[in-house]
Write an enzyme that holds these catalytic residues in place. Structure first.
Site, PDB file in Angstrom:
ATOM      1  CG  ASP A 143       6.475   1.230  -0.394  1.00  0.00           C
ATOM      2  OD1 ASP A 143       6.056   1.027   0.753  1.00  0.00           O
ATOM      3  OD2 ASP A 143       7.671   1.098  -0.723  1.00  0.00           O
ATOM      4  CG  ASP A 157       1.974  -1.651  -1.129  1.00  0.00           C
ATOM      5  OD1 ASP A 157       2.652  -0.621  -1.269  1.00  0.00           O
ATOM      6  OD2 ASP A 157       1.510  -2.041  -0.048  1.00  0.00           O
ATOM      7  CG  HIS A 183       2.637  -3.096   6.336  1.00  0.00           C
ATOM      8  ND1 HIS A 183       1.981  -1.963   5.906  1.00  0.00           N
ATOM      9  CD2 HIS A 183       3.817  -3.116   5.685  1.00  0.00           C
ATOM     10  CE1 HIS A 183       2.739  -1.335   5.022  1.00  0.00           C
ATOM     11  NE2 HIS A 183       3.858  -2.012   4.874  1.00  0.00           N
ATOM     12  CG  ASP A 184       5.505  -0.177   7.421  1.00  0.00           C
ATOM     13  OD1 ASP A 184       5.967  -1.317   7.225  1.00  0.00           O
ATOM     14  OD2 ASP A 184       5.293   0.645   6.505  1.00  0.00           O
ATOM     15  CD  GLU A 214       5.159   4.377   3.522  1.00  0.00           C
ATOM     16  OE1 GLU A 214       5.425   3.883   4.618  1.00  0.00           O
ATOM     17  OE2 GLU A 214       5.805   4.097   2.494  1.00  0.00           O
TER      18      GLU A 214
HETATM   19  C1  GLC Z   1       7.151   1.346   3.121  1.00  0.00           C
HETATM   20  C2  GLC Z   1       6.477   0.051   3.490  1.00  0.00           C
HETATM   21  C3  GLC Z   1       7.416  -0.749   4.323  1.00  0.00           C
HETATM   22  C4  GLC Z   1       8.655  -1.039   3.516  1.00  0.00           C
HETATM   23  C5  GLC Z   1       9.249   0.235   2.931  1.00  0.00           C
HETATM   24  C6  GLC Z   1      10.189  -0.078   1.819  1.00  0.00           C
HETATM   25  O1  GLC Z   1       7.437   2.120   4.216  1.00  0.00           O
HETATM   26  O2  GLC Z   1       5.262   0.299   4.111  1.00  0.00           O
HETATM   27  O3  GLC Z   1       6.837  -1.936   4.791  1.00  0.00           O
HETATM   28  O4  GLC Z   1       9.606  -1.663   4.312  1.00  0.00           O
HETATM   29  O5  GLC Z   1       8.289   1.096   2.377  1.00  0.00           O
HETATM   30  O6  GLC Z   1       9.498  -0.501   0.683  1.00  0.00           O
END
Ligand code: GLC
Ligand code: CA
Length: 562
Positions: A199, A98, A328-329, A256
């Site tokens: 991320d 990540d 994971h979200d 993302e």
């Molecule tokens: C992304 C991650 C998430 C995190 C956020 C802040 O959305 O997937 O788990 O809380 O970024 O880093």
């Protein structure tokens, strides 16, 4: 389209904290991951994405990085990480980490230095902005609730954080900060990392004036995406990032990206795009509530199917999306997308089929391959996730009862995907000999790897068949590069599409019946005289394909080559 090494790969996301604990501290670790590489290889996985394993105070489960150059003690050592790289390489697998570059932890050296000297060099690594009329610079609300501004002690300034206050945003306008990040990225790539999952990247570009907007809630604030949507020029940062790092290593990157501007898809993932690929969140976005989880919308089958198929069309001439049903979200895909009557093994296999055979890079999230489900909790104190705590409160403030607020969490909580991996029906599902950091989903006694490993009709065995079909010499080309043509969209409950190889004219039908009535899919006459028309895969031996008619009962799916 130029072929790339990652086009035909299958990826798997590991959430390290919940994967496998080998020293009894209740926290998954690198040793655990190393010990399961053969399991993943056997499943057909090529690329492994590790959620953050860097040193962190874990306010947001590692997405708050205190040192980009070290491994969190909880997970192991740098030697163990190097061993993981080696062992993966031996198995012809690639490790992706990540990259959290929108923000770091307030424990990071840069931020500590910035606080110690708010006029100094490191203050400019962050957004230290003067307040307006003794108040915050603007009325934006962060992703985890509350203002995005936090006072810098002893000054009239505030620092910006789009996520928790312990996650200060990095100032991408500062070239020195960017250079430090690029050096760090190259350091990892130099080690042999195959790439990164990027991320929250859309947030790196802010509007310079930090203005306030019309409030969208009783708190007088407005959701911070308002600013993100207005910010112009993120592409310059992302092209520089790519040029200075990824390009030199032919790295694989998956973004993302939420709230992208319309028509920017080519800039993000086209031939010269910022990233190799990005996640397709179009289906997930369907459930977003106007105010939060408490007014989240349920999935309606037809719009879900049509959204995914439209997304496939949009990207076809541009590049590749990364397809997921969960991460994971997100809550578990089987609990979210399968209608009630299909919440069973057959339904889980059907969902896997229609998802994994789409065009794009499939990402399987740990536990998805055994059909792990959402987890019910009886009190908010049983949740760990920072976002869940905020959303629960939001629901209560909006007048929900405790039961209703808990129901929102059951349906939406990020902890649903974060409960530990269910390896066996033994103590703690074989995840740990100690106390798991987050309580197991009690259904590990029924849903676990050990039970499914050697059972030919298990969800896990089906995933293996499905993945190996996608990767088989014979069908790899069409499943990787073939186009997607929606099919039988007028039949209620049917999710079907053709994968078409334009050059050879070969076609493969992928179809699942998510409805509660049997349906007949009538194939074209041309299929009749084709001796190669074969049923490649189905989740039920009794699926009937006769005289050009494929009959699918509820929860049945089939893959037919014509
Ligand atoms: C992304 C991650 C998430 C995190 C956020 C802040 O959305 O997937 O788990 O809380 O970024 O880093
Ligand atoms: Ca451990």
């Amino acid at each position: 389209m130029n072929k790339k090494w990652w086009h035909d790969k299958i990826a798997y996301q590991i959430y390290p904290k919940s994967f496998l604990d080998t020293n009894g501290d209740g926290i998954g670790d690198l040793r655990g991951i190393i010990s399961k590489l053969d399991y993943l290889k056997d499943l057909g996985i090529d690329i492994i994405w590790l959620s953050p394993i860097y040193k962190s105070p874990f306010v947001d489960q590692g997405y708050d990085i205190a040192d980009y150059y070290s491994i969190a003690e909880e997970f192991g050592t740098m030697e163990e990480f190097d061993e993981l790289l080696d062992e993966a390489k031996k198995r012809d697998m690639h490790i992706v980490m990540d990259l959290v570059a929108n923000h770091c932890s307030d424990q990071h050296e840069w931020f500590r230095k910035a606080l110690a000297d708010p006029e100094g060099e490191y203050a400019d690594y962050f957004y230290f902005v003067k307040g307006k009329d003794g108040k915050e610079p603007s009325n934006l609300r962060g992703y985890f609730g509350g203002s995005i501004w936090e006072p810098v002690p002893g000054t009239d300034r505030y620092y910006l954080h789009m996520f928790a206050k312990e996650q200060p945003d990095l100032n991408w306008e500062n070239p020195k900060m960017r250079r430090d990040l690029y050096d760090m990225i190259n350091w990892w790539l130099e080690k042999g990392l195959a790439g990164f999952r990027i991320d929250a990247i859309i947030n790196i570009k802010k509007t310079p004036e930090f203005k306030s907007y019309e409030p969208d809630g009783p708190d007088g604030m407005v959701f911070c995406t308002k600013m993100v949507e207005e910010a112009q020029g993120i592409g310059e940062f992302l092209q520089e990032l790519k040029r200075e790092t990824f390009d030199k290593y032919d790295a694989f990157t998956v973004g993302e990206v939420f709230n992208m501007k319309e028509d920017e898809l080519r800039e993000f993932i086209g031939e010269e795009g910022h990233f190799s690929t990005m996640f397709d969140f179009s289906a997930h976005s369907l459930t977003f509530g106007e105010h939060g989880w408490y007014d989240a919308k349920p999935i309606e089958f037809t719009s879900w199917r049509d959204t995914l198929l439209k997304s496939q069309k949009d990207v076809e001439s541009i590049g590749f999306m990364a397809n997921i049903i969960e991460n994971h979200d997100e809550p578990r895909g089987v609990s979210r997308y399968l209608p009630e009557h299909a919440q069973n093994d057959a339904g889980k296999k059907m969902l896997a089929t229609t998802s994994i055979l789409l065009r794009g890079i499939p990402f399987v999230f740990q536990g998805q391959e055994i059909g792990m489900e959402n987890c019910r909790r009886s009190d908010i104190s049983e949740y760990n996730d920072i976002n869940t705590l905020d959303q629960y409160q939001l629901a209560m403030d909006a007048g929900c009862t405790k039961e209703e607020a808990l129901q929102c969490c059951y349906e939406n909580s990020r902890d649903n995907a974060r409960t530990p991996m269910q390896w066996s029906d033994g103590p703690n599902g074989g995840f740990t000999t100690g106390t798991p950091w987050l309580a197991m989903n009690p259904n590990f006694t029924e849903i676990n790897v050990e039970d499914q490993l050697n059972r030919p009709d298990s969800v896990l065995s089906y995933y293996k068949k499905l993945i190996s079909l996608r990767k088989s010499e014979e069908y790899k080309e069409i499943f990787t590069y073939g186009s997607v043509e929606p099919a039988f969209t007028d039949l209620p409950g049917i999710f079907a599409y053709w994968r078409v190889d334009e050059e050879t004219g070969r076609k493969i039908l992928v179809a699942g019946n998510f409805g509660n009535q049997p349906q007949e899919l009538r194939l074209e006459a041309s299929a009749q005289d084709n001796p190669e028309t074969v049923l490649l895969l189905s989740n039920d031996e009794s699926v009937a394909y006769r005289d050009l008619i494929l009959t699918l009962k509820p929860c049945q799916c089939a893959v037919i080559s014509v």
